[in-house]
Design a protein around this motif. Structure first.
Motif, PDB file in Angstrom:
ATOM      1  N   ASP A   3     137.312   7.592  93.835  1.00  0.00           N
ATOM      2  CA  ASP A   3     138.457   7.552  94.745  1.00  0.00           C
ATOM      3  C   ASP A   3     139.389   6.432  94.323  1.00  0.00           C
ATOM      4  O   ASP A   3     139.019   5.525  93.580  1.00  0.00           O
ATOM      5  CB  ASP A   3     138.008   7.405  96.206  1.00  0.00           C
ATOM      6  CG  ASP A   3     137.195   6.140  96.442  1.00  0.00           C
ATOM      7  OD1 ASP A   3     137.687   5.045  96.135  1.00  0.00           O
ATOM      8  OD2 ASP A   3     136.051   6.265  96.927  1.00  0.00           O
ATOM      9  N   LYS A  18     147.121   7.903 100.539  1.00  0.00           N
ATOM     10  CA  LYS A  18     146.454   8.594 101.648  1.00  0.00           C
ATOM     11  C   LYS A  18     147.463   9.396 102.461  1.00  0.00           C
ATOM     12  O   LYS A  18     147.185  10.524 102.867  1.00  0.00           O
ATOM     13  CB  LYS A  18     145.732   7.577 102.529  1.00  0.00           C
ATOM     14  CG  LYS A  18     144.501   6.973 101.861  1.00  0.00           C
ATOM     15  CD  LYS A  18     143.893   5.856 102.694  1.00  0.00           C
ATOM     16  CE  LYS A  18     142.722   5.213 101.956  1.00  0.00           C
ATOM     17  NZ  LYS A  18     142.178   4.040 102.679  1.00  0.00           N
ATOM     18  N   ARG A  19     148.655   8.819 102.671  1.00  0.00           N
ATOM     19  CA  ARG A  19     149.692   9.551 103.410  1.00  0.00           C
ATOM     20  C   ARG A  19     150.107  10.815 102.666  1.00  0.00           C
ATOM     21  O   ARG A  19     150.430  11.832 103.268  1.00  0.00           O
ATOM     22  CB  ARG A  19     150.919   8.658 103.642  1.00  0.00           C
ATOM     23  CG  ARG A  19     150.727   7.564 104.689  1.00  0.00           C
ATOM     24  CD  ARG A  19     152.080   6.997 105.110  1.00  0.00           C
ATOM     25  NE  ARG A  19     152.834   6.441 103.997  1.00  0.00           N
ATOM     26  CZ  ARG A  19     152.751   5.202 103.567  1.00  0.00           C
ATOM     27  NH1 ARG A  19     151.901   4.347 104.173  1.00  0.00           N
ATOM     28  NH2 ARG A  19     153.476   4.767 102.556  1.00  0.00           N
ATOM     29  N   ALA A  20     150.106  10.719 101.338  1.00  0.00           N
ATOM     30  CA  ALA A  20     150.520  11.873 100.521  1.00  0.00           C
ATOM     31  C   ALA A  20     149.380  12.872 100.313  1.00  0.00           C
ATOM     32  O   ALA A  20     149.588  13.919  99.692  1.00  0.00           O
ATOM     33  CB  ALA A  20     151.035  11.386  99.171  1.00  0.00           C
ATOM     34  N   GLY A  21     148.196  12.543 100.813  1.00  0.00           N
ATOM     35  CA  GLY A  21     147.070  13.470 100.702  1.00  0.00           C
ATOM     36  C   GLY A  21     146.258  13.337  99.433  1.00  0.00           C
ATOM     37  O   GLY A  21     145.426  14.193  99.125  1.00  0.00           O
ATOM     38  N   PHE A  22     146.474  12.250  98.664  1.00  0.00           N
ATOM     39  CA  PHE A  22     145.701  12.035  97.436  1.00  0.00           C
ATOM     40  C   PHE A  22     144.480  11.178  97.766  1.00  0.00           C
ATOM     41  O   PHE A  22     144.610  10.053  98.253  1.00  0.00           O
ATOM     42  CB  PHE A  22     146.537  11.325  96.368  1.00  0.00           C
ATOM     43  CG  PHE A  22     147.705  12.129  95.871  1.00  0.00           C
ATOM     44  CD1 PHE A  22     147.514  13.224  95.035  1.00  0.00           C
ATOM     45  CD2 PHE A  22     149.004  11.783  96.232  1.00  0.00           C
ATOM     46  CE1 PHE A  22     148.590  13.958  94.579  1.00  0.00           C
ATOM     47  CE2 PHE A  22     150.087  12.512  95.774  1.00  0.00           C
ATOM     48  CZ  PHE A  22     149.874  13.610  94.940  1.00  0.00           C
ATOM     49  N   THR A  23     143.309  11.691  97.497  1.00  0.00           N
ATOM     50  CA  THR A  23     142.087  10.936  97.788  1.00  0.00           C
ATOM     51  C   THR A  23     141.243  10.670  96.550  1.00  0.00           C
ATOM     52  O   THR A  23     140.589   9.641  96.445  1.00  0.00           O
ATOM     53  CB  THR A  23     141.220  11.702  98.811  1.00  0.00           C
ATOM     54  OG1 THR A  23     140.941  13.012  98.285  1.00  0.00           O
ATOM     55  CG2 THR A  23     141.943  11.819 100.150  1.00  0.00           C
ATOM     56  N   ARG A 341     144.689  23.945  92.734  1.00  0.00           N
ATOM     57  CA  ARG A 341     144.749  25.332  93.197  1.00  0.00           C
ATOM     58  C   ARG A 341     144.426  26.301  92.063  1.00  0.00           C
ATOM     59  O   ARG A 341     144.359  25.917  90.898  1.00  0.00           O
ATOM     60  CB  ARG A 341     146.147  25.642  93.750  1.00  0.00           C
ATOM     61  CG  ARG A 341     146.483  24.898  95.044  1.00  0.00           C
ATOM     62  CD  ARG A 341     147.941  25.158  95.412  1.00  0.00           C
ATOM     63  NE  ARG A 341     148.289  24.696  96.730  1.00  0.00           N
ATOM     64  CZ  ARG A 341     148.623  23.443  97.030  1.00  0.00           C
ATOM     65  NH1 ARG A 341     148.638  22.524  96.073  1.00  0.00           N
ATOM     66  NH2 ARG A 341     148.938  23.095  98.266  1.00  0.00           N
TER      67      ARG A 341
END
Length: 419
Positions: A3, A18-23, A341
């Motif tokens: 991570d 985290k706000r952008a959805g990258f973990t 995806r």
């Protein structure tokens, strides 16, 4: 490492991720970021769609956040060069999402937009300047930007910059940059020219390669339809009709061909738009935005967009015309199956394009599954193998017509003047 928290980035950057959805970092990010954070020059090789922008963007922003002071007027602290307007805007958009709420400023300069507005923006100074080489040189010649404060240089999609002839522009830009500096070079392919480029501009670089050159993303399902040229339009409409709401990117070989194809699709009731070199930057930006928003579901493009569209929702890529450069096939289909995806790449191949398909399969070391039709025999020109490069100086198609390749012209001997 599994991570971003473990990469040593500034807390503000971890919050932005985290706000952008990258973990979880991708393999290229996992390997390149620690090296770049340590200050090394980095040479990154990875297929398109693997997250190269964050691989250089995160350590770059982290370094700049640790530096005190604002940039002076007309200066930049970091320079990112990219080959196309679309890719330049895409990089800047990604970086702005990460620097929101911080003091780091990101500016872009590309052709096709108001140069006076860009001069005004640069007059205030910027932390990160993302640019296409041609417009940057225009601004340098006008005295609108001073690159002497640049301590970080990124060459993104460097192989395409070489293909487009930007090496001459780079030779003009590099001497104007500050030293010492950190340089990062990212590319999808490695060639002898790329090796020479790295030796010229990188110092003791750390090489990171996460996939072999010419390899497509694992989650892309590929297929090819063998058709005669007159059958191509009907086969394309058949493919599009299977899923009318899906975002489909269609690649044509020429600007005229892309525009004609788009107009034909619109006349048949398809929600289509096009982008190519004859479109203004505003038209291209609006078409991409409409495609991203889903108000346009079919976007017809030439290779100008092959590396400049980062839209996770692209479900299908259709190679209406096969590219003449095999590497471009990999870049084209890399517009789907992004951000983890799945996606589907469909090629339409005529007998005249059999050699192009052979070169693509040779590069990728795979045989693309046949969806329909019969694979035609190769039509390599006499005297050389199918798909092999022409002899230097030969005219395109000369060998197949039985003509002699063009050679150097003979000079007529000069007559001596009488004394």
């Amino acid at each position: 490492m599994f991570d971003f928290d473990m990469l040593g980035l500034a807390p503000a950057l971890n919050d932005a991720l985290k706000r952008a959805g990258f973990t979880e970092p991708t393999p290229i990010q996992n390997q390149a970021i620690p090296l770049a954070m340590a200050g090394h020059d980095v040479m990154g090789l990875a297929q398109t769609g693997t997250g190269k922008t964050l691989a250089f963007g995160l350590p770059l922003i982290d370094h700049l956040m640790a530096q005190p002071g604002k940039p002076a007027p007309k200066t930049a602290k970091a320079l990112i060069l990219a080959p196309t307007r679309e890719l330049t805007n895409q990089i800047a958009e990604s970086l702005r999402a990460l620097t929101e709420g911080t003091r780091i400023r990101v500016a872009t300069v590309v052709g096709g937009q108001s140069i006076n507005r860009q001069i005004t923006t640069l007059g205030r100074g910027t932390d990160i300047l993302v640019a296409t080489p041609g417009r940057l040189i225009d601004l340098m010649d006008r005295g609108a930007v001073d690159l002497g404060a640049v301590r970080h240089l990124v060459l993104d999609e460097a192989d395409q910059m070489l293909d487009l002839g930007f090496i001459h522009a780079l030779r003009k830009i590099a001497p104007r940059l500050g030293t010492p500096r950190q340089t990062m070079l990212f590319s999808a392919t490695m060639s002898k020219q790329m090796e020479e480029l790295s030796r010229a501009y990188l110092t003791d670089p750390r090489k990171v390669q996460v996939s072999p050159p010419g390899k497509a993303a694992d989650k892309i399902s590929q297929s090819v339809h063998f058709v005669d040229k007159p059958q191509k339009p009907a086969r394309l409409r058949e493919i599009l009709s299977r899923d009318l709401d899906a975002l489909t990117l269609v690649f044509a070989r020429t600007k005229h061909g892309a525009e004609k194809l788009m107009k034909g699709l619109v006349a048949d009731g398809h929600n289509a738009a096009s982008i190519h070199g004859n479109k203004s930057q505003g038209q291209r930006d609006r078409a991409i935005k409409a495609f991203r928003d889903g108000t346009v579901t079919t976007l017809v493009a030439t290779d100008v967009a092959a590396r400049g569209i980062d839209i996770p929702g692209v479900a299908y890529v259709v190679n209406y015309d096969l590219p003449e450069v095999p590497d471009n096939y990999v870049h084209r289909i890399g517009r789907t199956a992004r951000a983890g995806r799945e996606g589907e790449a469909i090629a339409l191949c005529t007998p005249e394009e059999a050699d192009l398909l052979h070169q693509i399969e040779k590069l990728m070391k795979v045989e693309i599954p046949v969806a329909s039709g019969t694979k035609p025999a190769l039509t390599g020109a006499p005297g050389r193998g199918a798909g092999q490069p022409r002899r230097r100086g030969a005219k395109p198609g000369a060998q197949s017509r039985g003509e002699k390749p063009a050679g150097p012209k003979r000079r007529r001997p000069r007559r001596r003047r009488a004394a």
